[in-house]
Design a protein around this motif. Structure first.
Motif, PDB file in Angstrom:
ATOM      1  N   THR A  75       0.851  -1.176   0.000  1.00  0.00           N
ATOM      2  CA  THR A  75       0.000   0.000   0.000  1.00  0.00           C
ATOM      3  C   THR A  75       0.897   1.240   0.000  1.00  0.00           C
ATOM      4  O   THR A  75       2.083   1.156  -0.329  1.00  0.00           O
ATOM      5  N   PRO A 153      -3.727  -3.498  -9.162  1.00  0.00           N
ATOM      6  CA  PRO A 153      -3.851  -2.617  -7.996  1.00  0.00           C
ATOM      7  C   PRO A 153      -5.278  -2.122  -7.834  1.00  0.00           C
ATOM      8  O   PRO A 153      -5.998  -1.932  -8.817  1.00  0.00           O
ATOM      9  N   SER A 174      -5.396   1.617  -0.474  1.00  0.00           N
ATOM     10  CA  SER A 174      -4.822   1.147  -1.740  1.00  0.00           C
ATOM     11  C   SER A 174      -4.233  -0.234  -1.505  1.00  0.00           C
ATOM     12  O   SER A 174      -3.588  -0.481  -0.479  1.00  0.00           O
ATOM     13  N   TYR A 176      -1.885  -3.230  -3.137  1.00  0.00           N
ATOM     14  CA  TYR A 176      -0.901  -3.595  -4.146  1.00  0.00           C
ATOM     15  C   TYR A 176      -0.413  -5.009  -3.854  1.00  0.00           C
ATOM     16  O   TYR A 176       0.192  -5.268  -2.808  1.00  0.00           O
ATOM     17  N   ARG A 188       2.816  -5.054  -7.481  1.00  0.00           N
ATOM     18  CA  ARG A 188       2.000  -4.488  -8.552  1.00  0.00           C
ATOM     19  C   ARG A 188       1.537  -3.092  -8.146  1.00  0.00           C
ATOM     20  O   ARG A 188       0.947  -2.903  -7.087  1.00  0.00           O
ATOM     21  N   VAL A 189       1.811  -2.114  -8.988  1.00  0.00           N
ATOM     22  CA  VAL A 189       1.458  -0.716  -8.721  1.00  0.00           C
ATOM     23  C   VAL A 189       0.777  -0.131  -9.954  1.00  0.00           C
ATOM     24  O   VAL A 189       0.760  -0.751 -11.017  1.00  0.00           O
ATOM     25  N   THR A 249      -4.977   7.052  -2.136  1.00  0.00           N
ATOM     26  CA  THR A 249      -3.952   6.014  -2.035  1.00  0.00           C
ATOM     27  C   THR A 249      -3.366   5.874  -0.634  1.00  0.00           C
ATOM     28  O   THR A 249      -2.893   4.800  -0.269  1.00  0.00           O
TER      29      THR A 249
END
Length: 346
Positions: A75, A153, A174, A176, A188-189, A249
């Motif tokens: 995150t 994401p 968020s 990820y 993963r972003v 985010t």
């Protein structure tokens, strides 16, 4: 392949230590926008936070909901001043034994100092891991195919002002996906996949991946086009999260007390942050050089904001992320140095 380092072009740059480009920055931009390229971002600082209480501890001292953070999750988080101004921003990758926090070049010392100051009797052992871990970024629509087991994401919506209590789900805002990779981690972003790899193996891993290279110039152009802010570039000593798009985010609106929470809640409830981040189009008639960071943005000869990052984009031309006063209209006739500027309201 010609490698031009950032410091070859600007010895004083905070981004020194990584390639700026490999001979054709525009081609590299197109690669990152249409396929996949590998960008060396090993100048980023990395902080390791091992310890059994790391998740609950980070939850209490940052803006993000982290108490339930599990292995293979990532995150973003912020550290705020007592007045709600952004002091630190970091991405997180949790591997089951350690939370890895990576942040901007030069920002690691301040982040680590804050973490050490807030330890008290908590069972955590934060340390500077920049010499151990290097960050590489696979950027572009083809990055996900290289790691198909990483979920896309997910970023939650910012709740409306005066939202109902209990309406914000518990957990990070968020998400990820993270997994082990070559002795490090793959995360993963939104722009692709970040790799946190052993620094001693960086060159070996780059060669093994066999992905076309792109420099930081291309990465920055893509970042600007996607309106993603950087700590220290699109922030100053007064910046609050709502001004630069980090609420979704990095900030959980219902997680309990943390430093600066009162300002975050007040601004959110009023719905009127003092400033906002915008994408500016610069005409480039008087000058074809992107303006320097912190160049004033002016309206009728009066400063109404500042330039964060200015780039030459392969499709958009000369553009910049800027922070301007909230009441500057989208159709304002702005100027930046010798260039006319217009806000992209899209």
């Amino acid at each position: 392949m010609t490698t031009v380092m950032v410091e070859d072009l600007d010895p004083a740059s905070a981004d020194a230590g990584v390639p700026a480009h490999f001979g054709d920055p525009m081609r590299e931009q197109r690669l990152l926008e249409t396929a996949v390229g590998l960008v060396d971002r090993s100048n980023r600082a990395v902080i390791a936070v091992p310890g059994v209480e790391r998740a609950s501890w980070l939850h209490t001292i940052t803006t993000q909901h982290l108490s339930a953070l599990k292995a293979d999750e990532g995150t973003e988080l912020l550290v705020l001043s007592p007045n709600g101004h952004i002091e630190q921003h970091a991405l997180v990758a949790e591997d089951g034994t350690t939370a890895w926090l990576d942040t901007e070049p030069g920002a690691g010392e301040g982040l680590l100092k804050y973490l050490e100051m807030m330890r008290f009797f908590t069972r955590v052992e934060p340390r500077d891991a920049t010499a151990e871990i290097a960050v590489l970024s696979l950027v572009g629509p083809g990055a996900a195919a290289l790691f198909p087991d990483l979920a896309d994401p997910r970023v939650g919506a910012v709740p409306d002002a005066r939202f109902a209590a209990g309406s914000v789900p518990a957990g990070a805002t968020s998400h990820y996906s993270v997994r082990a990779f070559e002795g490090g981690l793959a995360r993963r972003v939104p722009l692709g996949v970040d790799l946190l790899v052993p620094r001693a193996r960086k060159d070996e891993i780059i060669e093994k991946l066999n992905v076309p290279r792109a420099g930081l110039w291309a990465y920055e152009a893509v970042r600007v086009a996607h309106r993603i802010p950087r700590l220290g570039w699109e922030t100053d000593h007064r910046t609050i999260p709502a001004e630069i798009g980090l609420m979704a985010t990095s900030v959980h609106m219902e997680k309990g007390c943390y430093r600066g929470q009162e300002t975050v809640a007040r601004v959110h409830n009023l719905g009127r942050p003092p400033r906002r981040q915008v994408l500016l189009h610069l005409d480039g008639v008087a000058s074809d050089h992107p303006p320097a960071r912190n160049t004033p943005v002016e309206l009728a000869g009066r400063a109404v904001g500042f330039i964060g990052t200015a780039v030459r984009h392969h499709e958009l031309g000369m553009v910049a992320l800027a922070v301007v006063k909230r009441n500057v209209p989208d159709d304002a006739d702005l100027s930046v140095g010798e260039s006319a500027a217009a806000i992209d309201a899209g």
